[in-house]
Design an enzyme around this catalytic site. Structure first.
Site, mmCIF file in Angstrom:
data_model
loop_
_atom_site.group_PDB
_atom_site.id
_atom_site.type_symbol
_atom_site.label_atom_id
_atom_site.label_comp_id
_atom_site.label_asym_id
_atom_site.label_seq_id
_atom_site.Cartn_x
_atom_site.Cartn_y
_atom_site.Cartn_z
ATOM 1 N N TYR A 104 17.812 28.810 8.082
ATOM 2 C CA TYR A 104 16.605 29.449 8.598
ATOM 3 C C TYR A 104 16.579 29.400 10.118
ATOM 4 O O TYR A 104 16.905 28.385 10.730
ATOM 5 C CB TYR A 104 15.358 28.737 8.078
ATOM 6 C CG TYR A 104 15.053 29.056 6.624
ATOM 7 C CD1 TYR A 104 14.765 30.341 6.209
ATOM 8 C CD2 TYR A 104 15.053 28.040 5.673
ATOM 9 C CE1 TYR A 104 14.478 30.616 4.873
ATOM 10 C CE2 TYR A 104 14.765 28.301 4.345
ATOM 11 C CZ TYR A 104 14.481 29.607 3.952
ATOM 12 O OH TYR A 104 14.204 29.871 2.642
ATOM 13 N N LYS A 157 0.848 -1.203 0.000
ATOM 14 C CA LYS A 157 0.000 0.000 0.000
ATOM 15 C C LYS A 157 0.884 1.254 0.000
ATOM 16 O O LYS A 157 2.089 1.168 0.247
ATOM 17 C CB LYS A 157 -0.917 -0.023 1.224
ATOM 18 C CG LYS A 157 -0.173 0.046 2.553
ATOM 19 C CD LYS A 157 -1.109 -0.212 3.729
ATOM 20 C CE LYS A 157 -0.342 -0.178 5.042
ATOM 21 N NZ LYS A 157 -1.162 -0.649 6.171
HETATM 22 C C1 PLP Z 1 -0.340 -1.712 6.747
HETATM 23 C C2 PLP Z 1 -0.897 -2.981 7.239
HETATM 24 C C3 PLP Z 1 -0.054 -4.068 7.499
HETATM 25 C C4 PLP Z 1 1.458 -3.983 7.443
HETATM 26 O O1 PLP Z 1 1.915 -3.358 8.602
HETATM 27 P P1 PLP Z 1 3.491 -3.210 8.908
HETATM 28 O O2 PLP Z 1 3.528 -2.671 10.290
HETATM 29 O O3 PLP Z 1 4.009 -2.243 7.907
HETATM 30 O O4 PLP Z 1 4.071 -4.554 8.762
HETATM 31 C C5 PLP Z 1 -0.637 -5.258 7.889
HETATM 32 N N1 PLP Z 1 -1.976 -5.364 8.008
HETATM 33 C C6 PLP Z 1 -2.815 -4.343 7.765
HETATM 34 C C7 PLP Z 1 -4.288 -4.530 7.933
HETATM 35 C C8 PLP Z 1 -2.309 -3.115 7.389
HETATM 36 O O5 PLP Z 1 -3.144 -2.101 7.162
#
Ligand code: PLP
Length: 360
Positions: free
Chosen positions: A255, A33
């Site tokens: 800055y 994702k």
């Molecule tokens: C993003 C996500 C994961 C992966 O999580 P990590 O901490 O990056 O391993 C697993 N399950 C679900 C439902 C998620 O949304």
């Protein structure tokens, strides 16, 4: 050309996926994702396609990107569908969806399917974000089970604190999950482990593990684990020194003058800033790698530039390579210097061109 770039090592990605799969001893959903946590979803999915059991994305837009790129493996919509209108697309592209709310069960009951479906039914085991409550869970399961076109169902849940190795929450959530599973038919496939649970809580590995962050070679475990030491960083963010200046003691840099030199200082100006995704409020002293040697950020990070201390790096100068995170410098360490997480830094990569190594 501006010398900042992110090099993505697909061999390291495959190494980390295999590591996750070996730890899990079942199937492993490669979570890609948010554009594969900033690494490029299509490139990463292609690199893993031959061996991945499936891919996890947040939403249908991300799933369609994979399908349009020709990825045929199972794709799970981890955030489910947002509207009953999406069900036709879910079906057409043979996506697997999470169901996490009663209205989604209603919507599926109204759907007329023309092909078999796989559904992941999510329990809220204590995180209190998405998921059916334990009271609602069995009823939802039975209602979906009664739909002849739902061919497979996976019971799933998600941990909120699996990276805290001595916190009781993970054990409590697992107990809630197991209590719900005990009401389901024996042999029901189950999935609860994210990266942290997979590495640090062996009892959570079930039929499907769901590694995300670890695929990219990072973690936030709050105590050492050999399972995490085996990871290889996938992204190297780097740029070059584009200007050098010599300052006397007592001079401000950048800055807001947040850093004032305490000695005669050679400053290297680096072509990378917060518009590239480097944290704006990384503090002076945040580690960087200067031509392969440990060094430090000094002064406030600007939009397009940041400054590093070259005083103790006499051989470094114009054109020196600055690694901002990568194999030599864990992104989690950089993140911690600005109250950030590696998730945020990796997914926040912008503007910088990505270059892939390690084959497709
Ligand atoms: C993003 C996500 C994961 C992966 O999580 P990590 O901490 O990056 O391993 C697993 N399950 C679900 C439902 C998620 O949304």
């Amino acid at each position: 050309m501006r010398p900042s770039r992110a090099t993505i090592d697909l061999d390291a990605l495959r190494h980390n996926y295999r590591h996750a799969r070996t730890l899990g001893d079942g199937k492993a959903l490669a979570v890609v994702k948010a554009d594969a946590y900033g690494h490029g979803a299509v490139a990463c999915a292609r690199a893993l396609e031959a061996e991945a059991d499936g891919f996890g994305v947040a939403c249908i837009e991300e799933a369609l990107e994979l399908r349009e790129a020709g990825i045929r493996a199972p794709v799970v919509l981890l955030e489910g569908f947002f509207d009953a209108d999406e069900l036709a697309l879910v079906e057409r592209h043979d996506l697997w969806t999470v169901v996490a709310s009663p209205w989604q069960v209603d919507a599926l009951e109204r759907h007329r399917a023309a092909r078999p479906w796989q559904v992941w039914l999510k329990l809220d085991s204590g995180m209190h974000r998405l998921g059916l409550s334990p009271d609602e869970y069995l009823d939802a399961w039975r209602r979906l089970r009664a739909l002849s076109w739902i061919e497979g169902m996976v019971a799933m849940s998600h941990f909120s604190r699996a990276d805290e190795l001595s916190h009781p929450s993970t054990r409590d959530q697992l107990a809630a999950f197991d209590a719900a599973l005990a009401q389901l038919p024996a042999g029901t496939p189950a999935s609860i482990a994210n990266s942290a649970a997979l590495m640090a809580w062996p009892g959570t590995r079930r039929d499907w593990v769901r590694p995300g962050l670890m695929l990219y070679g990072s973690h936030m475990l709050d105590a050492p684990r050999a399972e995490a030491d085996a990871l290889r960083a996938v992204m190297r963010l780097e740029s070059k020194v584009i200007a050098v200046r010599e300052l006397a003691a007592g001079e401000p840099i950048g800055y807001a003058g947040t850093f004032i030199t305490t000695r005669p200082t050679r400053v290297g100006v680096v072509a990378a800033g917060y518009a590239d995704g480097y944290p704006q409020y990384a503090t002076s002293g945040t580690p960087v790698i200067i031509d392969g040697r440990p060094g430090e950020l000094i002064g406030r990070v600007s939009m397009d530039m940041l400054t590093v201390d070259l005083t103790d790096h006499p051989a470094a100068g114009l054109g020196s390579r600055i690694e901002l995170w990568g194999p030599g410098l864990p992104v989690a360490e950089v993140a911690a210097r600005s109250g950030n997480s590696p998730y945020r830094l990796l997914t926040g990569l912008k503007r910088v061109p990505r270059r892939y190594i390690g084959g497709g």
